[in-house]
Design a protein around this motif. Structure first.
Motif, mmCIF file in Angstrom:
data_model
loop_
_atom_site.group_PDB
_atom_site.id
_atom_site.type_symbol
_atom_site.label_atom_id
_atom_site.label_comp_id
_atom_site.label_asym_id
_atom_site.label_seq_id
_atom_site.Cartn_x
_atom_site.Cartn_y
_atom_site.Cartn_z
ATOM 1 N N ILE A 4 0.853 -1.187 0.000
ATOM 2 C CA ILE A 4 0.000 0.000 0.000
ATOM 3 C C ILE A 4 0.887 1.233 0.000
ATOM 4 C CG2 ILE A 4 -1.773 1.298 1.241
ATOM 5 C CD1 ILE A 4 -2.649 -1.357 2.505
ATOM 6 N N ASP A 5 0.561 2.172 -0.877
ATOM 7 C CA ASP A 5 1.252 3.454 -0.936
ATOM 8 C C ASP A 5 0.189 4.539 -1.084
ATOM 9 O OD1 ASP A 5 3.196 5.421 -1.138
ATOM 10 O OD2 ASP A 5 3.462 5.142 -3.292
ATOM 11 N N LYS A 6 -0.069 5.254 0.002
ATOM 12 C CA LYS A 6 -1.095 6.298 0.057
ATOM 13 C C LYS A 6 -2.452 5.720 -0.322
ATOM 14 C CE LYS A 6 2.217 9.943 -0.697
ATOM 15 N NZ LYS A 6 2.635 11.067 -1.491
ATOM 16 N N ASN A 7 -2.986 6.086 -1.477
ATOM 17 C CA ASN A 7 -4.318 5.612 -1.850
ATOM 18 C C ASN A 7 -4.269 4.551 -2.956
ATOM 19 O OD1 ASN A 7 -3.505 7.345 -3.892
ATOM 20 N ND2 ASN A 7 -5.563 8.112 -4.258
ATOM 21 N N GLN A 8 -3.120 3.882 -3.121
ATOM 22 C CA GLN A 8 -3.000 2.813 -4.102
ATOM 23 C C GLN A 8 -2.509 1.528 -3.437
ATOM 24 O OE1 GLN A 8 -0.634 4.050 -7.460
ATOM 25 N NE2 GLN A 8 -2.327 5.255 -8.289
ATOM 26 N N MET A 9 -3.049 0.414 -3.897
ATOM 27 C CA MET A 9 -2.675 -0.897 -3.365
ATOM 28 C C MET A 9 -2.349 -1.825 -4.527
ATOM 29 S SD MET A 9 -4.987 -3.573 -1.108
ATOM 30 C CE MET A 9 -5.396 -2.309 0.072
ATOM 31 N N THR A 10 -1.249 -2.553 -4.401
ATOM 32 C CA THR A 10 -0.855 -3.550 -5.382
ATOM 33 C C THR A 10 -0.977 -4.924 -4.748
ATOM 34 O OG1 THR A 10 0.719 -2.008 -6.367
ATOM 35 C CG2 THR A 10 1.000 -4.331 -6.896
ATOM 36 N N ALA A 45 -5.644 -1.236 -12.771
ATOM 37 C CA ALA A 45 -5.030 -2.178 -13.709
ATOM 38 C C ALA A 45 -5.320 -3.606 -13.264
ATOM 39 C CB ALA A 45 -3.528 -1.956 -13.777
ATOM 40 N N LEU A 46 -5.579 -4.450 -14.235
ATOM 41 C CA LEU A 46 -5.849 -5.862 -13.990
ATOM 42 C C LEU A 46 -4.986 -6.660 -14.958
ATOM 43 C CD1 LEU A 46 -7.570 -8.197 -12.796
ATOM 44 C CD2 LEU A 46 -9.237 -7.726 -14.588
ATOM 45 N N GLU A 47 -3.990 -7.325 -14.399
ATOM 46 C CA GLU A 47 -3.111 -8.164 -15.201
ATOM 47 C C GLU A 47 -3.192 -9.594 -14.690
ATOM 48 O OE1 GLU A 47 0.819 -6.530 -15.400
ATOM 49 O OE2 GLU A 47 0.082 -4.525 -15.867
ATOM 50 N N LEU A 52 -3.903 -3.522 -9.483
ATOM 51 C CA LEU A 52 -3.624 -2.206 -8.923
ATOM 52 C C LEU A 52 -4.957 -1.575 -8.558
ATOM 53 C CD1 LEU A 52 -1.689 0.074 -8.178
ATOM 54 C CD2 LEU A 52 -1.801 0.851 -10.551
ATOM 55 N N LEU A 53 -5.142 -1.309 -7.269
ATOM 56 C CA LEU A 53 -6.383 -0.741 -6.755
ATOM 57 C C LEU A 53 -6.147 0.679 -6.276
ATOM 58 C CD1 LEU A 53 -7.421 -3.776 -4.523
ATOM 59 C CD2 LEU A 53 -8.011 -3.379 -6.913
ATOM 60 N N GLU A 54 -7.224 1.471 -6.284
ATOM 61 C CA GLU A 54 -7.123 2.842 -5.791
ATOM 62 C C GLU A 54 -8.385 3.179 -5.015
ATOM 63 O OE1 GLU A 54 -5.312 6.614 -7.834
ATOM 64 O OE2 GLU A 54 -7.390 6.373 -8.506
ATOM 65 N N GLY A 55 -8.234 4.028 -4.013
ATOM 66 C CA GLY A 55 -9.357 4.488 -3.211
ATOM 67 C C GLY A 55 -8.904 4.819 -1.805
ATOM 68 N N CYS A 56 -9.875 5.032 -0.943
ATOM 69 C CA CYS A 56 -9.615 5.293 0.472
ATOM 70 C C CYS A 56 -9.805 3.971 1.209
ATOM 71 C CB CYS A 56 -10.581 6.361 0.986
ATOM 72 S SG CYS A 56 -10.365 6.717 2.725
ATOM 73 N N PHE A 57 -8.704 3.325 1.589
ATOM 74 C CA PHE A 57 -8.750 2.014 2.245
ATOM 75 C C PHE A 57 -8.992 2.186 3.742
ATOM 76 C CE2 PHE A 57 -5.596 1.724 -1.267
ATOM 77 C CZ PHE A 57 -6.403 1.027 -2.145
ATOM 78 N N LEU A 58 -10.049 1.555 4.238
ATOM 79 C CA LEU A 58 -10.413 1.683 5.647
ATOM 80 C C LEU A 58 -10.157 0.413 6.444
ATOM 81 C CD1 LEU A 58 -13.791 3.578 5.167
ATOM 82 C CD2 LEU A 58 -11.546 4.551 5.705
ATOM 83 N N GLU A 59 -10.303 -0.756 5.800
ATOM 84 C CA GLU A 59 -10.178 -2.009 6.539
ATOM 85 C C GLU A 59 -9.761 -3.134 5.594
ATOM 86 O OE1 GLU A 59 -13.249 -3.353 9.524
ATOM 87 O OE2 GLU A 59 -13.664 -4.745 7.886
ATOM 88 N N LEU A 60 -8.806 -3.937 6.034
ATOM 89 C CA LEU A 60 -8.388 -5.145 5.315
ATOM 90 C C LEU A 60 -8.676 -6.341 6.205
ATOM 91 C CD1 LEU A 60 -4.865 -4.119 3.980
ATOM 92 C CD2 LEU A 60 -6.985 -4.183 2.714
#
Length: 66
Positions: A4-10, A45-47, A52-60
């Motif tokens: 996770i980097d700021k509002n992006q998740m790989t 992105a979907l490979e 690659l996801l983007e948004g405001c992540f609140l809970e995993l």
């Protein structure tokens, strides 16, 4: 692997995208299911091996399979 980097998740080495909405994304991994809750979630992105996801992540949440 998940990073996770700021509002992006790989997410690497996923098996299947189970659900995508603006508030919930569910991903199947080899030995677990990951639920990502947040706001304004979307896929950039979907490979074959990587998401690659983007948004405001609140809970995993990680649910391991037995």
């Amino acid at each position: 692997m998940l990073s996770i980097d700021k509002n992006q998740m790989t997410i690497e080495h996923y098996q299947e995208v189970l659900l995508v909405s603006e508030t919930l994304i569910k991903i199947r991994m080899p030995q677990m299911e990951i639920s990502i809750r947040g706001d304004k979630l979307h896929m950039l992105a979907l490979e074959k091996e990587e998401l690659l996801l983007e948004g405001c992540f609140l809970e995993l949440t990680f649910q391991y399979e037995s």
